[in-house]
Design a protein around this motif. Structure first.
Motif, short mmCIF file in Angstrom:
data_model
loop_
_atom_site.label_atom_id
_atom_site.label_comp_id
_atom_site.label_asym_id
_atom_site.label_seq_id
_atom_site.Cartn_x
_atom_site.Cartn_y
_atom_site.Cartn_z
N PRO A 178 56.79 -39.86 -19.62
CA PRO A 178 57.36 -40.26 -18.34
C PRO A 178 57.55 -39.06 -17.43
CG PRO A 178 58.60 -41.19 -20.20
CD PRO A 178 57.65 -40.19 -20.76
N LEU A 230 54.63 -49.91 -18.71
CA LEU A 230 54.54 -48.49 -18.41
C LEU A 230 55.80 -47.79 -18.92
CD1 LEU A 230 53.28 -48.87 -14.75
CD2 LEU A 230 51.92 -48.13 -16.71
N PRO A 231 55.79 -46.49 -19.16
CA PRO A 231 54.67 -45.58 -18.93
C PRO A 231 53.68 -45.57 -20.08
CG PRO A 231 56.55 -44.32 -19.67
CD PRO A 231 57.01 -45.76 -19.56
N GLU A 270 52.13 -45.00 -13.19
CA GLU A 270 53.48 -44.50 -13.44
C GLU A 270 54.11 -43.95 -12.16
OE1 GLU A 270 53.06 -43.03 -18.05
OE2 GLU A 270 52.21 -41.79 -16.48
#
Length: 376
Positions: free
Chosen positions: A311, A306-307, A341
């Motif tokens: 972000p 992730l992300p 996220e």
């Protein structure tokens, strides 16, 4: 694997009276091909073994050839060596653990490409060969998002959904595994020869079938059990009734894997199989974020990269509290973020994040689009 060990494996696989299950059992008992080759067949103690098996193995070992074999072993050996394939045995430490756990795991796997991918978390994507435009688009998009999240996308190298899934994963800079219903030296269908070359370069081709094996109808169900056996779960993108994709879903359930399906209109004949799966309890997914959220809840969890989008907090730290503002809204700021996220940056459990997001969405404070959330 040494050339002589490879030759021995091909000879063992050529014994017509030695079943794959028996070969897997013996490889485990004697620690691999060479240990089995040097063992005493009178000590094998196999259930339902043919009375002549020990004698046939003795002749095989003495002569170095099997008169009843379907293929010439030396030609098979040349085929494996010429395409730089590797052989994995079920007793090897680098044999994929996920696949080893199924009841009828293949004793031998012929591989081309990066075999380390076989031990990474995988998600299988399957569907119709004569797929609709929407199904091809969905397969590619889902595969791309899953690959960007760190999953290996696995499928069966067939036309239609399979090919779209492989290409989607590779186009996203990820990796893909293709399970074949033929010998390792040939790419089937021929239209996928370029895709096969890409998979060798950035993924992996595997098969349990000996070199020289053709794409016989009975090979495809056996291939399907490996597709599902390697994976954490199976996503059925599009499937009619009946279809090979439903066979894969059935083997996945038998193996204790998760099954997911896309919801189609009742007027779309190609989606009838998916609707049947959903009726019977498959997980309904509408975008990749739904699927990733489900995978994150599996026992043992899945470590995702992730992300996936912009972000929510470029500083990488915790959210800065805003008086009277839900922490998730503060995390979102002016950007977009998925539920995964938000879990990563908030430290909250996924279930709590999803519950809060639902409440915020109902209150009109956030909106959801293409699997990501933003302030309304």
């Amino acid at each position: 694997m040494a050339v002589e060990t490879l030759r021995r494996a091909l000879l063992l696989q050529a014994l017509p009276e030695l079943s794959p299950g028996q070969l897997r059992q013996l490889l485990g008992r004697y620690g691999g091909v060479d240990g089995l080759w040097l063992s005493d067949p009178d000590d094998w103690r196999l259930r339902r073994a043919a009375p002549t098996l020990a004698a046939d193995f003795g002749k095989l070992r003495d002569s170095g050839r099997s008169p009843d074999a379907r293929f010439d072993v030396e030609r098979q050996l040349d085929a494996v060596l010429s395409c730089e394939a590797r052989l994995l045995c079920s007793s090897d430490s680098d044999y994929p653990q996920q696949l080893r756990a199924i009841q009828d795991a293949p004793p031998l796997l012929y591989c081309r490409g990066d075999t380390a991918l076989l031990r990474r978390p995988q998600l299988a994507i399957v569907g119709a060969r004569r797929a609709s435009h929407d199904a091809l688009r969905a397969a590619a998009e889902f595969a791309g998002e899953l690959a960007r999240a760190g999953l290996v996308v696995t499928s069966g190298l067939a036309l239609g959904v399979d090919g779209a899934a492989h290409r989607g994963a590779l186009a996203a800079g990820g990796a893909s595994v293709a399970v074949m219903a033929t010998g390792i030296e040939q790419i089937y269908p021929r239209r996928h020869r370029a895709l096969g070359a890409s998979l060798i370069a950035s993924g992996c081709l595997i098969t349990e079938f000996a070199p020289g094996s053709q794409p016989l109808p009975e090979h495809f169900p056996r291939r399907n059990r490996i597709v599902s056996g390697l994976a954490l779960g199976v996503l059925v993108v599009e499937a009619a009734l009946p279809s090979g994709s439903l066979i894969t879903a059935g083997t996945a359930l038998d193996q204790g894997r998760e099954v997911f399906a896309l919801p189609w209109s009742i007027y779309h004949p190609g989606g009838a199989g998916c609707l049947r799966l959903l009726r019977d309890g498959a997980g309904l997914v509408q975008d990749p974020q739904d699927l990733l959220a489900e995978l994150a809840l599996l026992p043992g969890g899945v470590s995702l990269r992730l992300p996936l989008h912009q972000p929510p907090d470029s500083g990488g730290g915790e959210a800065v509290d805003e008086p009277g503002v839900d922490p998730l809204l503060a995390l979102l700021g002016d950007g977009r973020a998925s539920a995964d996220e938000l879990v990563l940056h908030s430290g909250l459990p996924l279930a709590q994040v999803l519950s809060r997001l639902s409440a915020l969405e109902l209150a009109g404070q956030v909106r959801r689009q293409n699997g990501a959330y933003s302030r309304a």
